[in-house]
Design a protein around this motif. Structure first.
Motif, PDB file in Angstrom:
ATOM      1  N   HIS A  14       0.335  -1.330  -0.157  1.00  0.00           N
ATOM      2  CA  HIS A  14       0.124   0.254   0.211  1.00  0.00           C
ATOM      3  C   HIS A  14       0.470   1.430   0.216  1.00  0.00           C
ATOM      4  O   HIS A  14       1.962   1.003   0.647  1.00  0.00           O
ATOM      5  CB  HIS A  14      -0.649   0.260   0.872  1.00  0.00           C
ATOM      6  CG  HIS A  14      -1.994  -0.819   1.507  1.00  0.00           C
ATOM      7  ND1 HIS A  14      -2.874  -0.808   1.809  1.00  0.00           N
ATOM      8  CD2 HIS A  14      -1.333  -2.689   1.261  1.00  0.00           C
ATOM      9  CE1 HIS A  14      -3.470  -1.885   1.958  1.00  0.00           C
ATOM     10  NE2 HIS A  14      -2.760  -3.113   1.265  1.00  0.00           N
ATOM     11  N   PHE A  15       1.121   2.464  -0.784  1.00  0.00           N
ATOM     12  CA  PHE A  15       1.104   3.420  -0.653  1.00  0.00           C
ATOM     13  C   PHE A  15      -0.364   4.385  -0.313  1.00  0.00           C
ATOM     14  O   PHE A  15      -1.194   5.317  -1.080  1.00  0.00           O
ATOM     15  CB  PHE A  15       1.391   4.229  -1.929  1.00  0.00           C
ATOM     16  CG  PHE A  15       2.953   3.024  -2.921  1.00  0.00           C
ATOM     17  CD1 PHE A  15       3.784   3.555  -2.209  1.00  0.00           C
ATOM     18  CD2 PHE A  15       2.208   2.251  -3.952  1.00  0.00           C
ATOM     19  CE1 PHE A  15       5.088   2.895  -2.303  1.00  0.00           C
ATOM     20  CE2 PHE A  15       3.990   1.422  -4.884  1.00  0.00           C
ATOM     21  CZ  PHE A  15       4.919   1.781  -3.916  1.00  0.00           C
ATOM     22  N   GLY A  16       0.063   4.319   0.850  1.00  0.00           N
ATOM     23  CA  GLY A  16      -0.862   5.375   1.362  1.00  0.00           C
ATOM     24  C   GLY A  16      -2.579   4.603   0.751  1.00  0.00           C
ATOM     25  O   GLY A  16      -2.608   3.017   1.738  1.00  0.00           O
ATOM     26  N   VAL A  19      -3.583   1.407  -3.090  1.00  0.00           N
ATOM     27  CA  VAL A  19      -3.532  -0.429  -3.301  1.00  0.00           C
ATOM     28  C   VAL A  19      -2.804  -0.648  -4.616  1.00  0.00           C
ATOM     29  O   VAL A  19      -3.463  -1.222  -5.231  1.00  0.00           O
ATOM     30  CB  VAL A  19      -3.933  -1.364  -3.148  1.00  0.00           C
ATOM     31  CG1 VAL A  19      -3.900  -2.648  -2.595  1.00  0.00           C
ATOM     32  CG2 VAL A  19      -4.847  -1.390  -1.520  1.00  0.00           C
ATOM     33  N   ALA A  20      -1.109  -0.826  -4.768  1.00  0.00           N
ATOM     34  CA  ALA A  20      -0.377  -0.743  -5.727  1.00  0.00           C
ATOM     35  C   ALA A  20      -0.154  -2.524  -6.428  1.00  0.00           C
ATOM     36  O   ALA A  20      -0.573  -2.784  -7.743  1.00  0.00           O
ATOM     37  CB  ALA A  20       0.802  -0.129  -5.431  1.00  0.00           C
ATOM     38  N   VAL A  21      -0.397  -3.134  -4.962  1.00  0.00           N
ATOM     39  CA  VAL A  21      -0.274  -4.594  -5.161  1.00  0.00           C
ATOM     40  C   VAL A  21      -1.163  -5.567  -4.093  1.00  0.00           C
ATOM     41  O   VAL A  21      -1.127  -4.515  -2.689  1.00  0.00           O
ATOM     42  CB  VAL A  21       1.579  -4.973  -4.976  1.00  0.00           C
ATOM     43  CG1 VAL A  21       1.073  -6.784  -4.506  1.00  0.00           C
ATOM     44  CG2 VAL A  21       2.195  -4.340  -5.967  1.00  0.00           C
ATOM     45  N   GLY A  38       0.697  -6.319 -17.811  1.00  0.00           N
ATOM     46  CA  GLY A  38      -0.406  -6.200 -17.620  1.00  0.00           C
ATOM     47  C   GLY A  38      -0.957  -4.808 -17.537  1.00  0.00           C
ATOM     48  O   GLY A  38       0.282  -3.875 -18.352  1.00  0.00           O
ATOM     49  N   PRO A  39      -1.865  -3.699 -17.635  1.00  0.00           N
ATOM     50  CA  PRO A  39      -2.133  -2.553 -18.273  1.00  0.00           C
ATOM     51  C   PRO A  39      -1.177  -2.042 -17.734  1.00  0.00           C
ATOM     52  O   PRO A  39      -0.916  -2.165 -15.875  1.00  0.00           O
ATOM     53  CB  PRO A  39      -3.618  -1.920 -18.102  1.00  0.00           C
ATOM     54  CG  PRO A  39      -4.210  -2.865 -17.446  1.00  0.00           C
ATOM     55  CD  PRO A  39      -3.372  -4.687 -17.132  1.00  0.00           C
ATOM     56  N   SER A  40      -0.585  -0.506 -17.920  1.00  0.00           N
ATOM     57  CA  SER A  40       0.019   0.518 -16.838  1.00  0.00           C
ATOM     58  C   SER A  40      -0.541   0.780 -16.112  1.00  0.00           C
ATOM     59  O   SER A  40      -2.414   0.963 -15.701  1.00  0.00           O
ATOM     60  CB  SER A  40      -0.195   2.032 -17.689  1.00  0.00           C
ATOM     61  OG  SER A  40       1.052   3.506 -17.611  1.00  0.00           O
ATOM     62  N   GLY A  41      -0.144   1.037 -14.424  1.00  0.00           N
ATOM     63  CA  GLY A  41      -0.534   1.329 -13.368  1.00  0.00           C
ATOM     64  C   GLY A  41      -0.986   0.148 -12.298  1.00  0.00           C
ATOM     65  O   GLY A  41      -1.591   0.209 -11.301  1.00  0.00           O
ATOM     66  N   CYS A  42      -0.895  -1.179 -12.978  1.00  0.00           N
ATOM     67  CA  CYS A  42      -1.343  -2.585 -12.924  1.00  0.00           C
ATOM     68  C   CYS A  42      -0.613  -2.779 -10.756  1.00  0.00           C
ATOM     69  O   CYS A  42      -1.126  -4.184 -10.587  1.00  0.00           O
ATOM     70  CB  CYS A  42      -1.501  -3.206 -13.667  1.00  0.00           C
ATOM     71  SG  CYS A  42      -0.020  -4.388 -14.346  1.00  0.00           S
ATOM     72  N   GLY A  43       0.558  -2.649 -11.191  1.00  0.00           N
ATOM     73  CA  GLY A  43       1.112  -3.449  -9.992  1.00  0.00           C
ATOM     74  C   GLY A  43       2.377  -3.877 -10.492  1.00  0.00           C
ATOM     75  O   GLY A  43       3.297  -4.964  -9.422  1.00  0.00           O
ATOM     76  N   LYS A  44       3.113  -4.201 -11.829  1.00  0.00           N
ATOM     77  CA  LYS A  44       3.865  -4.748 -11.882  1.00  0.00           C
ATOM     78  C   LYS A  44       5.551  -4.527 -11.915  1.00  0.00           C
ATOM     79  O   LYS A  44       6.378  -5.195 -11.029  1.00  0.00           O
ATOM     80  CB  LYS A  44       4.513  -4.803 -13.297  1.00  0.00           C
ATOM     81  CG  LYS A  44       3.257  -5.130 -14.429  1.00  0.00           C
ATOM     82  CD  LYS A  44       2.835  -4.638 -16.046  1.00  0.00           C
ATOM     83  CE  LYS A  44       3.366  -3.209 -16.244  1.00  0.00           C
ATOM     84  NZ  LYS A  44       2.376  -2.494 -16.548  1.00  0.00           N
ATOM     85  N   THR A  45       5.364  -2.645 -11.801  1.00  0.00           N
ATOM     86  CA  THR A  45       7.006  -2.338 -11.332  1.00  0.00           C
ATOM     87  C   THR A  45       7.117  -2.852  -9.607  1.00  0.00           C
ATOM     88  O   THR A  45       8.256  -2.944  -9.234  1.00  0.00           O
ATOM     89  CB  THR A  45       7.349  -0.812 -11.896  1.00  0.00           C
ATOM     90  OG1 THR A  45       7.052  -0.636 -13.223  1.00  0.00           O
ATOM     91  CG2 THR A  45       8.390  -0.356 -11.472  1.00  0.00           C
ATOM     92  N   THR A  46       6.045  -2.166  -9.375  1.00  0.00           N
ATOM     93  CA  THR A  46       5.611  -2.479  -7.712  1.00  0.00           C
ATOM     94  C   THR A  46       5.833  -3.993  -7.714  1.00  0.00           C
ATOM     95  O   THR A  46       7.451  -3.968  -6.337  1.00  0.00           O
ATOM     96  CB  THR A  46       4.606  -1.842  -6.873  1.00  0.00           C
ATOM     97  OG1 THR A  46       4.359  -0.815  -8.169  1.00  0.00           O
ATOM     98  CG2 THR A  46       4.482  -1.998  -5.272  1.00  0.00           C
ATOM     99  N   THR A  47       5.594  -4.329  -8.132  1.00  0.00           N
ATOM    100  CA  THR A  47       6.172  -5.735  -7.597  1.00  0.00           C
ATOM    101  C   THR A  47       7.343  -6.256  -7.997  1.00  0.00           C
ATOM    102  O   THR A  47       7.949  -7.122  -6.851  1.00  0.00           O
ATOM    103  CB  THR A  47       4.773  -7.479  -8.252  1.00  0.00           C
ATOM    104  OG1 THR A  47       3.810  -6.511  -8.379  1.00  0.00           O
ATOM    105  CG2 THR A  47       5.505  -8.838  -8.283  1.00  0.00           C
TER     106      THR A  47
END
Ligand SMILES: Nc1ncnc2c1ncn2[C@@H]1O[C@H](COP(=O)(O)OP(=O)(O)OP(=O)(O)O)[C@@H](O)[C@H]1O
Ligand SMILES: [Mg+2]
Lengths: 360, 278
Positions: A14-16, A19-21, A38-47
């Motif tokens: 969670h970022f504030g 919910v990124a992942v 997945g599409p942009s903003g779906c949490g790939k980079t965060t994972t």
């Protein structure tokens, strides 16, 4: 025992309020080319950043090579990253960039020299040791970033859209090269991309993500042929959706009343009850068009539009008031082709397994 | 066709006049700024004993005299000690402050940020009085130490501002890349962050050094017996009348300052050879 190179168990970030992942569970096998798609903003980079250790999970556990990571800092994790913007050190030469990881691990000087040379040869970039990153093209910088990570012989290589900044032609070439390289070195790749074609051509397995969740994990074929939900079917390739209600259950098939007017037969590969709202997914290239019904199952429709796409002819065929299907027929040459024109009545037909029953 | 060409050349002619006018404007501006300086430098070579007297021929006497004048020698030594120590201290702390401000979020960051700029904004005289008051209340003996502390107080802000400007362009993924390649926090700082912000740090240090050498007001208030710096020395010399010696000394300080400022600008542009950001 380390059965998996990487395991995520119920990992959330969670970022504030964001919910990124969201409760992601993944098992990535040793030596696998695994894509997060997945599409942009779906949490790939965060994972990916969670695995690398740049972010710590809000909940859940991450294992690398069977070891629970907890709060282990990035520099103690046996993974290396290829960053999207490459993140080459601008004040160091190509050689110094590639040697950096080995130096930090106190590898002897002569071994560093040998391994850096090998790594640069592996990415086909010899003779550039003394250049600065800003004296290299985008493709060359990409190779340096790859060499800088691979030279450390990590258990797992994390790649965040590594080909994103390259032009289409170079990207295609690098896709094949990366895949070949991965098979040669046998390192597990976790590869982030939003390009479904890239994921399909390169991966052993793909995890399709949306809004922080993993929706489906499978081989490219499984993902394409047997999507389990509407999002996956829609995101990967082109798909027609028919919505309706289950009218009858047979031992192997289900009869669905589409838009309250047309009966469609699908394989019963999931549990549904009579009266359930369901969606049927069918790929445009799996539908054939006929002037006369080839089979009692064939459905009548009316051609609305014919679009010439070069390799294919694409038809839009109206099935019911609400539903228009896209149909692709391979273009075998202008004269050989049986063509239909707008206004024609046609019969739509597909093999039973081509239609997939989805629950929302 | 012809019409349009006519209009074109007309605009061009008007443009040329405008450019000339602007150039003249610029020249006048620079003249106004630098004429006194040029006069000062010229008179420092005047053989006349009176600083503003008629031209009596070229001489280097006044410069030669400077180097044998013990009071000036002592003042030079004091100036260099103050500038050297205060630059060193303020560069280290200013850099640390800049890093903290740029990298971390903490409670009251905004207030701290404003406080940091204060020494740059408030008038020297106000700061001088404040510092003097502080030293008197703290019963600290005025001398070189108090001057150094005062110079550190304003230099930290300047260094922090210059380093922060450099940090704003710093790509944080470079630090992540270093950590990904097994460098711990300290190694990351030493091998990646520090070399990349070094031009900013050196620029800030040179600026601090220059400001310290040139400072009069704050030094005047916080100096004690035996801690006279060059600007204070010049001031006391001028009180007895402007001599050619003062001109020579001022010219030398001017030269040093210009050199330092140029060097500082050069470094901040990142031109300093190897240490550049792509
Ligand atoms: N440091 C952060 N602070 C706040 N929100 C963040 C942060 N990092 C990511 N997010 C949010 O988390 C979500 C997932 O971001 P992430 O970067 O993982 O997406 P992505 O799948 O990599 O997208 P893209 O394809 O655009 O790179 C987004 O909504 C993003 O805004
Ligand atoms: Mg991303």
């Amino acid at each position: 025992m380390a059965e998996y190179a990487i395991e995520l168990r119920n990992v959330s970030k969670h970022f504030g309020p964001v919910v990124a992942v969201d409760h992601v569970t993944l098992s990535i096998r040793d030596g696998e080319f695994f894509s997060l798609l997945g599409p942009s903003g779906c949490g790939k980079t965060t994972t990916l950043r969670l695995i690398a250790g740049f972010e710590l999970p809000t909940g859940g556990e991450i294992y690398i090579g069977g070891q629970l990571q907890g709060e282990t800092p990035p520099y103690r994790r046996p993974v290396n990253t290829v960053f999207q913007n490459y993140a080459l050190f601008p004040h160091m030469t190509v050689y110094e960039n590639v040697a950096f990881g080995l130096e930090m691990r106190r590898v002897p000087k002569d071994e560093i020299q040998r391994r850096v040379r090998e790594a640069l040869e592996m990415v086909r970039l010899p003779g550039m040791e003394n250049r600065r990153p800003n004296q290299l093209s985008g493709g060359q910088q990409q190779r340096v970033a790859l060499a800088r990570a691979l030279v450390n012989r990590p258990k797992v290589l994390l790649l965040d859209e590594p080909l994103g900044a390259l032009d289409l032609k170079l990207r295609k070439a690098m896709q094949l090269e990366l895949k070949a390289l991965q098979e040669r070195v046998g390192i597990t790749f976790v590869y982030v991309t939003h390009d479904q074609e890239e994921a399909l051509t390169m991966s052993d397995r793909i995890a399709v993500m949306n809004e922080g969740r993993v929706l489906q994990v499978g081989t490219p074929e499984e993902i394409y042929e047997r999507p389990t939900c509407r999002f996956v079917a829609d995101f990967i390739g082109e798909t027609n959706f028919l919505s309706g209600r289950v009218k009858e259950r047979r031992p192997k098939e289900v009869v669905v009343l589409v838009d309250g007017s047309v009966e469609v037969l699908v394989a019963a590969d999931r549990e549904v009850g009579v009266g359930d709202e369901v969606t049927i997914a069918i790929r445009p290239e799996r539908i054939s068009l006929h002037a006369k019904p080839p089979d009692p199952r064939a459905l009548p429709g009316r051609v609305e539009e014919r679009i010439y796409v070069g390799t294919d002819i694409r038809y839009l065929v109206r099935l019911t008031e609400q539903t228009v299907l896209s149909v692709r027929q391979q273009n075998p040459g202008t004269d050989a082709m049986i063509r239909f024109s707008p206004g024609d009545t046609v019969y739509l037909h597909w093999r039973l397994p081509s239609a997939r029953l989805l629950t929302e | 066709m012809t019409g349009s060409r006519g209009v074109g050349s007309g605009t061009r002619r008007r443009g040329r006049w405008l450019a000339r006018l602007l150039a003249l404007h610029g020249v006048l501006g620079y003249l106004f700024l630098y004429a006194p300086i040029v006069v000062l430098v010229i008179y420092s070579f005047n053989a006349s004993r009176y600083a503003s007297g008629a031209w009596r021929g070229f001489t280097l006497d006044w410069y030669a005299r400077l180097f044998t004048n013990e009071a000036i020698g002592a003042a030079l030594r004091n100036t260099l000690i103050v500038a050297g120590v205060s630059t060193l201290v303020s560069t280290v702390f200013g850099t640390m402050v800049a890093l903290a401000m740029e990298r971390y979020d903490f409670r009251g960051k905004l207030a701290f940020d404003a406080l940091l700029y204060l020494p740059i904004i408030i008038p020297d005289i106000a700061m001088a009085v404040m510092l003097l008051l502080f030293f008197v209340l703290a019963r600290v003996q005025l001398g070189l130490t108090t001057i150094i502390i005062s110079h550190v107080a304003f230099n930290i802000s300047f260094v922090a501002v210059v380093v922060r400007a450099r940090l704003a362009y710093f790509d944080i993924t470079l630090e992540e890349a270093a950590q990904d390649l097994y460098a711990n926090e300290w190694q990351t700082f030493r091998r990646v962050t520090l070399p990349l912000i070094m031009p900013g740090i050196l620029g800030g240090a040179l600026l601090a050094f220059t400001l310290s050498i040139d400072d009069f007001v704050i030094t005047f208030f916080t100096a004690g017996p035996g801690s006279t710096t060059l600007p204070l020395r010049i001031y006391s010399m001028v009180k007895l009348g402007v001599t050619p010696e003062v001109n020579a000394l001022s010219s030398m300080m001017l030269l040093a300052s210009i050199g330092l400022v140029l060097l500082s600008l050069l470094l901040q542009k990142g031109g300093g050879g190897g240490i550049e950001i792509a």
